[in-house]
Design a protein around this motif. Structure first.
Motif, mmCIF file in Angstrom:
data_model
loop_
_atom_site.group_PDB
_atom_site.id
_atom_site.type_symbol
_atom_site.label_atom_id
_atom_site.label_comp_id
_atom_site.label_asym_id
_atom_site.label_seq_id
_atom_site.Cartn_x
_atom_site.Cartn_y
_atom_site.Cartn_z
ATOM 1 N N ASP A 302 0.855 -1.185 0.000
ATOM 2 C CA ASP A 302 0.000 0.000 0.000
ATOM 3 C C ASP A 302 0.890 1.235 0.000
ATOM 4 N N ARG A 307 -0.778 2.922 -5.797
ATOM 5 C CA ARG A 307 -2.197 3.254 -5.815
ATOM 6 C C ARG A 307 -2.593 4.051 -7.061
ATOM 7 N N GLU A 308 -1.627 4.475 -7.857
ATOM 8 C CA GLU A 308 -1.966 5.074 -9.151
ATOM 9 C C GLU A 308 -2.622 4.039 -10.072
ATOM 10 N N THR A 311 -6.263 -0.607 -6.582
ATOM 11 C CA THR A 311 -7.289 -0.205 -5.623
ATOM 12 C C THR A 311 -7.630 -1.406 -4.752
ATOM 13 N N ASP A 312 -7.538 -1.212 -3.455
ATOM 14 C CA ASP A 312 -7.778 -2.306 -2.513
ATOM 15 C C ASP A 312 -9.186 -2.875 -2.657
ATOM 16 N N VAL A 314 -10.555 -4.106 -5.095
ATOM 17 C CA VAL A 314 -11.120 -3.940 -6.436
ATOM 18 C C VAL A 314 -10.324 -4.777 -7.433
#
Length: 378
Positions: A302, A307-308, A311-312, A314
């Motif tokens: 994380d 994160r670009e 998505t957690d 997802v």
């Protein structure tokens, strides 16, 4: 469009930059462009580079050695590339990650400069001169974080023509025969995979920690130089850890489907070969996109730069890079919940096909390109 791709590394090699360059040249060719790659010779001259990398097209490759491994040697190599371009004919666009080659040839054609880090290994002023050059058509970077830092570092040049294009992968090819490796380990144990280099900051120590915590899982690490593999194997890993060493890029599609879950355990500081540079703030790991291409369930660190893309809950599970128990819990959850594993893998593949193929990237980095007139024709 005639493109001369200038690469400052060797072809073929065990390094990720060679994969990136060959995939981009392959994608440019697939898009209908006439591409010639100008590269350093690789470490293995008896390897067919097209078969080694598994590319679809046999675009021309011109191997141009440097007389010595110094800035002066690379500048001399840049001049040698310039002489070759005079023979081959000036391209419509120069494209590359090689600042020395671009500096020597920038007056021959408009150029696109691809940047993957704020480089400290080039003579002072080289990057500023390229970014301020009148023939610069575009700067391509792999993450938004790098775009911001590059712009901040060169505020005096005004707004740079930056386009963000993450690293990518090729989708598995229907009907292509892939050799399936025979993995060691227990036939009934869940298989946890990692594909990539074993450099410091790639999370290899985290994987070994997980192997101790989850003795009923088998961990498979694919990649790494012989020196790095020896270093980690000599550290006393548990018996459920299996190092496979460097594999030809063309062989990797045989590995991904064998893994139940795959790992992207990057740490906050990520180093390149021999700790030459620290790139954790800007990294765009190609293997992440290969995981997505094969629809694998991913557990990743994380971190803002990841994160670009991720998505957690997802297209992956995200966990703090310094909390191994949360990683162990995530792996246990995915191994025991087949529906979640499938849902995350399917969504990762869907997003990959929409956004992260090499062909899409090739179109993106050249789209709406406003080409200045070459300086030597003015």
């Amino acid at each position: 469009m005639r493109i001369a791709y200038l690469h400052g590394g060797g072809i073929p090699s065990c390094f990720a930059n060679g994969v990136h360059v060959m995939r981009m040249c392959d994608a440019f060719t697939d898009a209908g462009h006439d591409v010639t790659l100008y590269s350093l010779p690789g470490s293995s001259s008896d390897e067919d580079p097209y078969e080694y990398y598994g590319v679809r097209h046999r675009f021309p490759i011109r191997l141009v050695p440097a007389p010595e491994d110094t800035p002066v040697g690379y500048l001399e190599r840049g001049r040698a590339i310039r002489d070759l371009l005079a023979t081959d004919g000036a391209p419509d666009v120069l494209y590359g990650r090689d600042p020395y080659g671009l500096a020597a040839t920038a007056d021959l054609a408009p150029f696109v400069y691809e940047v993957h880090q704020l480089r400290r290994d080039v003579p002072a002023g080289t990057t500023t001169a390229l970014l301020g050059h009148p023939a610069l058509a575009r700067v391509v970077v792999v993450t938004h974080a790098l775009a911001r830092d590059l712009q901040d570092a060169h505020q005096s040049l005004g707004t740079l023509p930056i386009r963000v294009a993450p690293d990518c992968a090729d989708p598995p090819r229907p009907g292509t025969t892939v050799d399936v490796p025979a993995l060691p380990g227990r036939p009934d144990a869940p298989r946890i995979g990692y594909v990539g280099h074993l450099y410091d900051g790639r999370g290899i120590d985290l994987i070994l920690d997980l192997a101790h915590r989850l003795p009923h899982f088998d961990f498979h690490l694919v990649g790494g130089t012989p020196e790095d593999r020896t270093r980690w194997e000599s550290s006393g890993p548990p018996p459920n850890v299996h190092f496979h060493g460097h594999q030809r890029p063309s062989a990797l599609p045989g590995y991904f489907p064998l893994f139940d879950v795959v790992l992207a355990p990057h740490q906050r500081e990520v180093y390149t070969w021999d700790r030459l540079d620290e790139i954790g703030r800007w990294t765009s790991p190609m293997k992440l996109f290969e995981y997505m291409a094969h629809g694998r369930a991913i557990v990743a660190s994380d971190l803002p730069v990841l994160r670009e893309v991720l998505t957690d809950h997802v297209n992956c599970l995200l966990r703090p890079p310094d909390d191994p128990q949360s990683w162990a819990d995530a792996l246990t959850e995915l191994v025991t919940d087949r529906a979640l594993r499938t849902a995350l893998g399917d969504e990762a593949r869907r997003q990959f096909l929409e956004h992260y193929t090499w062909r899409r990237r090739a179109d993106l980095v050249l789209a709406d390109l406003d080409l200045p007139e070459p300086l030597n024709t003015r």
